[in-house]
Design an enzyme around this catalytic site. Structure first.
Site, PDB file in Angstrom:
ATOM      1  N   THR A 171      -8.385  -3.526   8.522  1.00  0.00           N
ATOM      2  CA  THR A 171      -8.733  -4.471   7.457  1.00  0.00           C
ATOM      3  C   THR A 171     -10.203  -4.874   7.482  1.00  0.00           C
ATOM      4  OG1 THR A 171      -8.311  -6.741   6.695  1.00  0.00           O
ATOM      5  CG2 THR A 171      -8.022  -6.348   9.034  1.00  0.00           C
ATOM      6  N   ASP A 172     -10.673  -5.379   6.342  1.00  0.00           N
ATOM      7  CA  ASP A 172     -12.038  -5.935   6.237  1.00  0.00           C
ATOM      8  C   ASP A 172     -12.100  -7.343   6.839  1.00  0.00           C
ATOM      9  OD1 ASP A 172     -11.863  -7.104   2.741  1.00  0.00           O
ATOM     10  OD2 ASP A 172     -10.459  -7.292   4.411  1.00  0.00           O
ATOM     11  N   LEU A 188       0.846  -1.210   0.000  1.00  0.00           N
ATOM     12  CA  LEU A 188       0.000   0.000   0.000  1.00  0.00           C
ATOM     13  C   LEU A 188       0.874   1.251   0.000  1.00  0.00           C
ATOM     14  CD1 LEU A 188      -2.661   1.540   0.232  1.00  0.00           C
ATOM     15  CD2 LEU A 188      -2.700   1.004   2.691  1.00  0.00           C
ATOM     16  N   TYR A 236      -4.791 -12.957  12.853  1.00  0.00           N
ATOM     17  CA  TYR A 236      -4.598 -11.704  12.107  1.00  0.00           C
ATOM     18  C   TYR A 236      -5.746 -10.744  12.424  1.00  0.00           C
ATOM     19  CZ  TYR A 236      -4.561  -8.407   8.196  1.00  0.00           C
ATOM     20  OH  TYR A 236      -4.580  -7.261   7.434  1.00  0.00           O
ATOM     21  N   ASP A 269      12.367   0.191  13.784  1.00  0.00           N
ATOM     22  CA  ASP A 269      11.632  -1.003  14.232  1.00  0.00           C
ATOM     23  C   ASP A 269      10.553  -0.490  15.176  1.00  0.00           C
ATOM     24  OD1 ASP A 269      12.435  -4.033  16.146  1.00  0.00           O
ATOM     25  OD2 ASP A 269      10.538  -3.154  15.439  1.00  0.00           O
ATOM     26  N   ALA A 315       2.223  -3.786   9.290  1.00  0.00           N
ATOM     27  CA  ALA A 315       1.505  -5.007   9.700  1.00  0.00           C
ATOM     28  C   ALA A 315       2.331  -6.222   9.315  1.00  0.00           C
ATOM     29  CB  ALA A 315       0.144  -5.106   9.019  1.00  0.00           C
TER      30      ALA A 315
END
Ligand SMILES: NC(=O)C1=CN([C@@H]2O[C@H](COP(=O)(O)OP(=O)(O)OC[C@H]3O[C@@H](n4cnc5c(N)ncnc54)[C@H](OP(=O)(O)O)[C@@H]3O)[C@@H](O)[C@H]2O)C=CC1
Ligand SMILES: Cc1cn([C@H]2C[C@H](O)[C@@H](COP(=O)(O)OP(=O)(O)O[C@H]3O[C@@H](C)C(=O)[C@@H](O)[C@H]3O)O2)c(=O)[nH]c1=O
Length: 282
Positions: free
Chosen positions: A107-108, A12, A128, A41, A65
């Site tokens: 996220t979806d 992205l 996740y 980091d 992520a």
């Protein structure tokens, strides 16, 4: 306005960065292993806060992520560190900077089931999804914005392919491919998503928002439409179910998002997925 993007070297980020810089935005790109304006980091709070003190952004856009769903399932602690601790470290700095804003990409994958899901309708099926949801809580606790997204379109990031890249590459090479008839989603093109997140950066609103297309398709129908647009033969394509793929992590089958809350807050009408497939840079 100075904007700092974390996770800028990913899929992205590779599309946000050029689009936003072309529009004249003052963007600091922060990577990790890969090169960028800076590298950090983000699981390391001291290093994260040092970077933010140095750069003093007005808006932080967090893309970081562990985006591999099966890797999260295999190593929940790594999923926590990369998906949650990073957001906690950013939120901790923002909490001391009332004037700064945090825009966090979620996220979806936090949805499941038929129909279009509004923001409260969360169903968490794997590590996740849990880790991305937990990160949202850290962001919302400091008045940040969490955007639940899915996207497609041409990747500009070496080593990272979007789903549409995989479809085009696989069908062009005549590789046998199976597409899920029972998994539904409503991604935006990276072109549209970059423009919409820029709107949020310019006018951040606290809370969680679905940011997807105004309609959804099965991953199989999506693949068929991409193939049609690109003039690719479907000879190598098969219809399969999610179960037939035999993946490690359990996955949602219904991730279509209702986008009315975003449309109302930002005064936009989001495009249908069909229209996005026709106009996207693939
Ligand atoms: N890809 C998709 O289909 C979807 C993605 N999303 C969400 O969108 C966001 C972006 O996803 P995507 O671009 O695909 O992700 P990528 O996996 O392509 O990029 C992840 C980024 O995180 C960085 N990163 C990893 N570990 C660290 C660390 N310890 N400290 C700092 N940075 C780190 C990576 O840097 P480096 O490579 O240098 O290590 C990389 O730039 C994520 O939040 C994801 O959950 C939501 C829906 C769908
Ligand atoms: C979509 C699809 C995937 N696959 C394979 C490819 C891959 O090995 C595996 C999982 O692919 P998926 O595209 O479903 O990937 P998945 O890991 O489920 O994708 C997720 O990525 C993270 C970052 C998100 O945030 C989620 O929204 C979701 O996009 O299934 C098929 O064989 N056919 C298909 O139609």
């Amino acid at each position: 306005m100075r904007v700092l993007i974390t996770g800028a070297t990913g899929l992205l980020g590779g599309r946000l960065l050029p689009a936003w810089r072309q529009s004249g935005m003052d963007v600091v790109a922060v990577g990790h292993a890969a090169a960028a304006d800076a590298a950090v980091d983000l699981t390391d709070q001291k290093a994260t806060w040092r970077l933010l003190e140095e750069r003093r952004p007005e808006v932080v856009v967090n893309l970081v992520a562990l985006s591999n769903v099966d890797a999260c399932e295999q190593d929940p602690q790594r999923a926590y560190l990369l998906n949650v601790r990073t957001a906690q470290n950013l939120a901790g700095w923002l909490a001391k900077r009332p004037g700064a804003a945090l825009v966090h990409i979620s996220t979806d994958h936090v949805y499941d089931g038929p129909g279009a899901h509004a923001e409260p309708d969360v169903t968490l099926l794997n590590i996740y999804a849990y880790s991305k949801f937990a990160a949202e809580l850290a962001v919302l606790a400091v008045g940040g914005t969490a955007l639940r997204v899915n996207f497609f379109g041409r990747s500009l990031t070496a080593g990272r392919m979007s789903f549409s890249d995989a479809i085009i590459q696989g069908l062009s090479a005549g590789q046998p491919m199976g597409f899920f008839t029972d998994v539904f989603f409503s991604p935006l093109s990276l072109d549209t998503l970059a423009a919409m997140i820029a709107r949020v950066v310019a006018d951040p609103a606290p809370g969680v928002f679905n940011l997807g297309a105004a309609s959804g398709l099965s991953k199989r129908d999506f693949a068929w439409r991409v193939a049609q647009r690109m003039g690719l033969t479907l000879a190598g394509a098969r219809e399969i179910t999610l179960a037939q793929a035999g993946l490690r992590a359990r996955r949602p089958t219904g991730m279509v998002m209702a986008v009315g809350k975003f449309e109302k807050r930002y005064g936009v009408t989001l495009p249908s997925l069909e229209a996005e497939i026709e106009s996207a840079t693939l």
